[in-house]
Design a protein around this motif. Structure first.
Motif, PDB file in Angstrom:
ATOM      1  N   HIS A 160     -32.789 -60.365 -27.945  1.00 48.93           N
ATOM      2  CA  HIS A 160     -31.394 -60.501 -28.343  1.00 48.93           C
ATOM      3  C   HIS A 160     -31.157 -60.544 -29.855  1.00 48.93           C
ATOM      4  CE1 HIS A 160     -30.746 -61.083 -24.137  1.00 48.93           C
ATOM      5  NE2 HIS A 160     -31.498 -62.172 -24.117  1.00 48.93           N
ATOM      6  N   ALA A 161     -32.168 -60.211 -30.648  1.00 50.00           N
ATOM      7  CA  ALA A 161     -31.996 -60.226 -32.101  1.00 50.00           C
ATOM      8  C   ALA A 161     -30.824 -59.363 -32.571  1.00 50.00           C
ATOM      9  CB  ALA A 161     -33.283 -59.799 -32.804  1.00 50.00           C
ATOM     10  N   PRO A 162     -30.606 -58.144 -32.038  1.00 47.83           N
ATOM     11  CA  PRO A 162     -29.488 -57.326 -32.540  1.00 47.83           C
ATOM     12  C   PRO A 162     -28.125 -58.001 -32.412  1.00 47.83           C
ATOM     13  CG  PRO A 162     -31.009 -55.965 -31.281  1.00 47.83           C
ATOM     14  CD  PRO A 162     -31.433 -57.395 -31.069  1.00 47.83           C
ATOM     15  N   ALA A 163     -27.945 -58.843 -31.409  1.00 50.68           N
ATOM     16  CA  ALA A 163     -26.663 -59.520 -31.226  1.00 50.68           C
ATOM     17  C   ALA A 163     -26.561 -60.811 -32.022  1.00 50.68           C
ATOM     18  CB  ALA A 163     -26.440 -59.828 -29.740  1.00 50.68           C
ATOM     19  N   LEU A 164     -27.692 -61.481 -32.246  1.00 46.79           N
ATOM     20  CA  LEU A 164     -27.675 -62.836 -32.788  1.00 46.79           C
ATOM     21  C   LEU A 164     -28.151 -62.946 -34.231  1.00 46.79           C
ATOM     22  CD1 LEU A 164     -29.013 -64.584 -29.576  1.00 46.79           C
ATOM     23  CD2 LEU A 164     -26.678 -64.660 -30.452  1.00 46.79           C
ATOM     24  N   PHE A 165     -28.662 -61.849 -34.799  1.00 44.76           N
ATOM     25  CA  PHE A 165     -29.102 -61.821 -36.196  1.00 44.76           C
ATOM     26  C   PHE A 165     -28.378 -60.687 -36.915  1.00 44.76           C
ATOM     27  CE2 PHE A 165     -32.275 -64.384 -34.360  1.00 44.76           C
ATOM     28  CZ  PHE A 165     -33.050 -64.978 -35.350  1.00 44.76           C
ATOM     29  N   ASP A 166     -28.208 -60.836 -38.232  1.00 45.72           N
ATOM     30  CA  ASP A 166     -27.672 -59.703 -38.982  1.00 45.72           C
ATOM     31  C   ASP A 166     -28.788 -58.706 -39.261  1.00 45.72           C
ATOM     32  OD1 ASP A 166     -29.126 -60.543 -41.207  1.00 45.72           O
ATOM     33  OD2 ASP A 166     -27.395 -61.204 -42.359  1.00 45.72           O
ATOM     34  N   ARG A 167     -28.457 -57.637 -39.950  1.00 39.83           N
ATOM     35  CA  ARG A 167     -29.424 -56.551 -40.123  1.00 39.83           C
ATOM     36  C   ARG A 167     -30.575 -56.911 -41.040  1.00 39.83           C
ATOM     37  NH1 ARG A 167     -25.634 -51.078 -40.612  1.00 39.83           N
ATOM     38  NH2 ARG A 167     -24.754 -51.194 -38.492  1.00 39.83           N
ATOM     39  N   THR A 168     -30.434 -57.959 -41.848  1.00 37.36           N
ATOM     40  CA  THR A 168     -31.521 -58.354 -42.741  1.00 37.36           C
ATOM     41  C   THR A 168     -32.322 -59.538 -42.204  1.00 37.36           C
ATOM     42  OG1 THR A 168     -29.981 -59.703 -44.033  1.00 37.36           O
ATOM     43  CG2 THR A 168     -30.348 -57.451 -44.778  1.00 37.36           C
ATOM     44  N   GLY A 169     -32.070 -59.928 -40.952  1.00 38.51           N
ATOM     45  CA  GLY A 169     -32.888 -60.963 -40.334  1.00 38.51           C
ATOM     46  C   GLY A 169     -32.370 -62.369 -40.456  1.00 38.51           C
ATOM     47  N   ASN A 170     -31.100 -62.543 -40.827  1.00 37.96           N
ATOM     48  CA  ASN A 170     -30.508 -63.876 -40.902  1.00 37.96           C
ATOM     49  C   ASN A 170     -29.887 -64.243 -39.560  1.00 37.96           C
ATOM     50  OD1 ASN A 170     -30.882 -64.383 -43.833  1.00 37.96           O
ATOM     51  ND2 ASN A 170     -29.536 -62.616 -44.020  1.00 37.96           N
ATOM     52  N   ALA A 171     -30.234 -65.421 -39.061  1.00 39.82           N
ATOM     53  CA  ALA A 171     -29.753 -65.851 -37.753  1.00 39.82           C
ATOM     54  C   ALA A 171     -28.308 -66.294 -37.820  1.00 39.82           C
ATOM     55  CB  ALA A 171     -30.617 -66.997 -37.231  1.00 39.82           C
ATOM     56  N   GLY A 172     -27.540 -65.887 -36.814  1.00 40.14           N
ATOM     57  CA  GLY A 172     -26.204 -66.419 -36.619  1.00 40.14           C
ATOM     58  C   GLY A 172     -26.259 -67.668 -35.758  1.00 40.14           C
ATOM     59  N   PRO A 173     -25.113 -68.233 -35.392  1.00 39.96           N
ATOM     60  CA  PRO A 173     -25.085 -69.410 -34.512  1.00 39.96           C
ATOM     61  C   PRO A 173     -25.662 -69.091 -33.136  1.00 39.96           C
ATOM     62  CG  PRO A 173     -22.969 -69.106 -35.630  1.00 39.96           C
ATOM     63  CD  PRO A 173     -23.754 -67.857 -35.856  1.00 39.96           C
ATOM     64  N   THR A 174     -26.465 -69.994 -32.600  1.00 40.34           N
ATOM     65  CA  THR A 174     -27.164 -69.749 -31.337  1.00 40.34           C
ATOM     66  C   THR A 174     -26.981 -70.906 -30.366  1.00 40.34           C
ATOM     67  OG1 THR A 174     -29.187 -70.627 -32.354  1.00 40.34           O
ATOM     68  CG2 THR A 174     -28.929 -68.228 -32.293  1.00 40.34           C
ATOM     69  N   ILE A 175     -27.084 -70.569 -29.091  1.00 38.20           N
ATOM     70  CA  ILE A 175     -27.101 -71.563 -28.015  1.00 38.20           C
ATOM     71  C   ILE A 175     -28.529 -71.652 -27.495  1.00 38.20           C
ATOM     72  CG2 ILE A 175     -26.238 -72.202 -25.736  1.00 38.20           C
ATOM     73  CD1 ILE A 175     -23.803 -70.417 -26.285  1.00 38.20           C
ATOM     74  N   TRP A 176     -29.039 -72.870 -27.407  1.00 40.58           N
ATOM     75  CA  TRP A 176     -30.403 -73.097 -26.921  1.00 40.58           C
ATOM     76  C   TRP A 176     -30.371 -73.877 -25.612  1.00 40.58           C
ATOM     77  CZ3 TRP A 176     -35.353 -72.543 -29.570  1.00 40.58           C
ATOM     78  CH2 TRP A 176     -35.256 -71.805 -30.758  1.00 40.58           C
ATOM     79  N   SER A 177     -31.297 -73.542 -24.735  1.00 38.87           N
ATOM     80  CA  SER A 177     -31.499 -74.306 -23.511  1.00 38.87           C
ATOM     81  C   SER A 177     -32.990 -74.355 -23.211  1.00 38.87           C
ATOM     82  CB  SER A 177     -30.752 -73.653 -22.341  1.00 38.87           C
ATOM     83  OG  SER A 177     -31.065 -74.303 -21.123  1.00 38.87           O
ATOM     84  N   ASP A 178     -33.528 -75.571 -23.178  1.00 42.51           N
ATOM     85  CA  ASP A 178     -34.928 -75.790 -22.788  1.00 42.51           C
ATOM     86  C   ASP A 178     -35.900 -74.932 -23.594  1.00 42.51           C
ATOM     87  OD1 ASP A 178     -33.718 -77.424 -20.945  1.00 42.51           O
ATOM     88  OD2 ASP A 178     -33.955 -76.031 -19.278  1.00 42.51           O
ATOM     89  N   GLY A 179     -35.677 -74.825 -24.898  1.00 39.85           N
ATOM     90  CA  GLY A 179     -36.638 -74.186 -25.777  1.00 39.85           C
ATOM     91  C   GLY A 179     -36.479 -72.699 -25.967  1.00 39.85           C
ATOM     92  N   ARG A 180     -35.395 -72.119 -25.507  1.00 37.60           N
ATOM     93  CA  ARG A 180     -35.162 -70.696 -25.732  1.00 37.60           C
ATOM     94  C   ARG A 180     -33.695 -70.467 -26.037  1.00 37.60           C
ATOM     95  NH1 ARG A 180     -33.859 -67.489 -20.606  1.00 37.60           N
ATOM     96  NH2 ARG A 180     -33.084 -69.068 -19.146  1.00 37.60           N
ATOM     97  N   ILE A 181     -33.429 -69.382 -26.735  1.00 35.22           N
ATOM     98  CA  ILE A 181     -32.056 -69.015 -27.068  1.00 35.22           C
ATOM     99  C   ILE A 181     -31.445 -68.298 -25.870  1.00 35.22           C
ATOM    100  CG2 ILE A 181     -30.627 -67.552 -28.554  1.00 35.22           C
ATOM    101  CD1 ILE A 181     -32.623 -68.117 -30.806  1.00 35.22           C
ATOM    102  N   VAL A 182     -30.281 -68.786 -25.437  1.00 30.08           N
ATOM    103  CA  VAL A 182     -29.633 -68.204 -24.254  1.00 30.08           C
ATOM    104  C   VAL A 182     -28.238 -67.656 -24.564  1.00 30.08           C
ATOM    105  CG1 VAL A 182     -30.931 -69.655 -22.656  1.00 30.08           C
ATOM    106  CG2 VAL A 182     -28.702 -70.453 -23.524  1.00 30.08           C
ATOM    107  N   GLY A 183     -27.821 -67.695 -25.823  1.00 28.45           N
ATOM    108  CA  GLY A 183     -26.507 -67.180 -26.161  1.00 28.45           C
ATOM    109  C   GLY A 183     -26.142 -67.482 -27.600  1.00 28.45           C
ATOM    110  N   GLY A 184     -24.884 -67.241 -27.925  1.00 30.01           N
ATOM    111  CA  GLY A 184     -24.393 -67.496 -29.277  1.00 30.01           C
ATOM    112  C   GLY A 184     -23.005 -68.097 -29.229  1.00 30.01           C
ATOM    113  N   TRP A 185     -22.553 -68.578 -30.377  1.00 31.85           N
ATOM    114  CA  TRP A 185     -21.219 -69.162 -30.445  1.00 31.85           C
ATOM    115  C   TRP A 185     -20.544 -68.768 -31.749  1.00 31.85           C
ATOM    116  CZ3 TRP A 185     -20.014 -72.727 -34.315  1.00 31.85           C
ATOM    117  CH2 TRP A 185     -21.094 -73.330 -34.983  1.00 31.85           C
TER     118      TRP A 185
END
Length: 401
Positions: A315-340
């Motif tokens: 899910h990097a294309p949806a949750l990170f910008d093109r230079t590798g900076n993370a956007g806001p993320t939703i975590w559940s039990d040690g993994r990213i399951v979405g964004g906000w």
């Protein structure tokens, strides 16, 4: 007896890596009402501070309460936390007692490289040479020392050469930011209070000797790199050599030397990679049970590794910008399951990138309400915007199910 010793490599699977991250990053388990912002920063080694909101949101996600006043007191009154340049030329907030390790282990090399680059650019644009840079730097430092605290604009008024323009084919640049960046990287000046609210990215500067009660001790760079690697492994391990090299911004030579100095233990990971842990950290961590968290863009947990497949998935294309900076993320039990993302109304909108259970959906909704409540109408727009965050921020209406 053949005398042959067979070495058995320890294996740490993905479930155990996720449990370690959850417990050591304060994302699961009991909430500790008395825990401080300083303790959260130490738990994460350093808080990403390129986006000023990240510092506050990262702390709040661990302590489950708004910490603006408390965090500002730690940064600007107690000064037990220090905003400084560190690994990968990135801005961090670190415990003041750990700042010397970051300075010697990472920032000193950044300063040397930036000085070489600035001298190259000054020569290419015909602005000046090493003597010119030294004179301007010292004049700027003395102007700041006289004022006690000053913005970049105020310092440019005191030292007009800061307004010198470097003309490049791709665009022009004043030397102001470059000189101040260099003085900060060399550990001479520090960003103080923001000009505006806690989400402002403009700061007043101070001389570091005036900001801290004691100067940063001069540490041996190799020893500091080992100590920085120790801190990272204690909180992020197991991680690969490439993870540590990326996080620190070191050369491969320095990365391998730090691991050797620590007598780090190699372990096999799911997927066939080799990771490293500290010699006293080979035992398992108990499963902390179910948990969810809404983490901000550039959160240290998200940005702690170069190889992120084991917690990010595809899910990097949806949750990170093109230079590798993370956007806001939703975590559940040690993994990213979405964004906000936060809408213009202040509502925190969420969207899942993974299938989750109804219980997780309810927990995420509660976390979104909690975050929205303590923001109190403050609109936070990440400095580096990921596609899913942009989408959610532009959507009018209710939380996306």
């Amino acid at each position: 007896m053949s005398g042959i010793v067979v070495r058995v490599t320890l294996h740490i699977d993905t479930a155990q890596r996720r449990a370690r991250l959850a417990v050591r990053h304060g994302l699961a388990g009991a909430v500790h009402p008395g825990k401080t912002a300083e303790e959260v920063a130490a738990d994460l080694v350093a808080l990403h501070a390129t986006d000023p909101a990240t510092v506050h949101l990262s702390v709040a996600a661990r302590l489950h309460r708004p910490l603006v006043a408390d965090l500002e007191a730690a940064l600007y009154e107690r000064r037990s936390l220090l905003r400084m340049l560190g690994m990968r030329r990135t801005m961090f907030v670190v415990p003041a007692g750990f700042a010397a390790v970051v300075q010697a282990g990472a920032t000193r090399a950044v300063a040397a490289e930036q000085r070489r680059l600035l001298l190259k650019h000054l020569a290419e644009t015909g602005v000046g040479d090493a003597a010119w840079l030294q004179d301007v730097s010292e004049s700027t430092y003395e102007a700041l020392r006289r004022r006690g605290s000053a913005t970049a604009a105020q310092l440019a008024g005191d030292e007009p050469r800061l307004r010198t323009l470097m003309v490049f084919p791709q665009g022009n640049q004043y030397v102001t930011s470059r000189v101040l960046f260099l003085l900060a990287a060399e550990g001479r000046i520090v960003r103080g209070r923001p000009v505006g609210t806690w989400i402002s990215s403009q700061y007043a500067w101070s001389c570091l000797p005036d900001w801290l009660p004691e100067p940063l001790p001069e540490l041996d760079p190799a020893a500091a790199r080992a100590e920085l690697a120790r801190a990272w492994l204690a909180r992020f391990g197991p991680g690969t050599t490439a993870d540590l090299k990326w996080w620190t911004g070191w050369t491969m030579t320095h990365t391998k030397a730090a691991l050797r100095d620590l007598a780090a233990v190699d372990v096999s990971l799911d997927g066939g990679e080799t990771g490293w842990v500290l010699p006293d950290d080979t035992g398992p961590v108990d499963d902390p049970g179910p948990w969810v968290a809404l983490l901000p863009g550039l959160d240290p947990t998200v940005m702690g590794f170069q190889s992120r497949l084991w917690y990010l998935g595809p899910h990097a294309p949806a949750l990170f910008d093109r230079t590798g900076n993370a956007g806001p993320t939703i975590w559940s039990d040690g993994r990213i399951v979405g964004g906000w993302g936060q809408q213009a109304s202040g509502r925190v909108a969420t969207e899942f990138t993974e299938d989750v259970t109804p219980a997780v959906r309810k927990a995420v909704a509660r976390a979104a309400d909690e975050l929205q409540g303590w923001l109190g109408g403050v609109r936070v727009t990440p400095r580096f915007r990921a596609p899913l965050e942009r989408k959610l921020s532009d959507v009018a209406g209710t939380v996306v199910p």
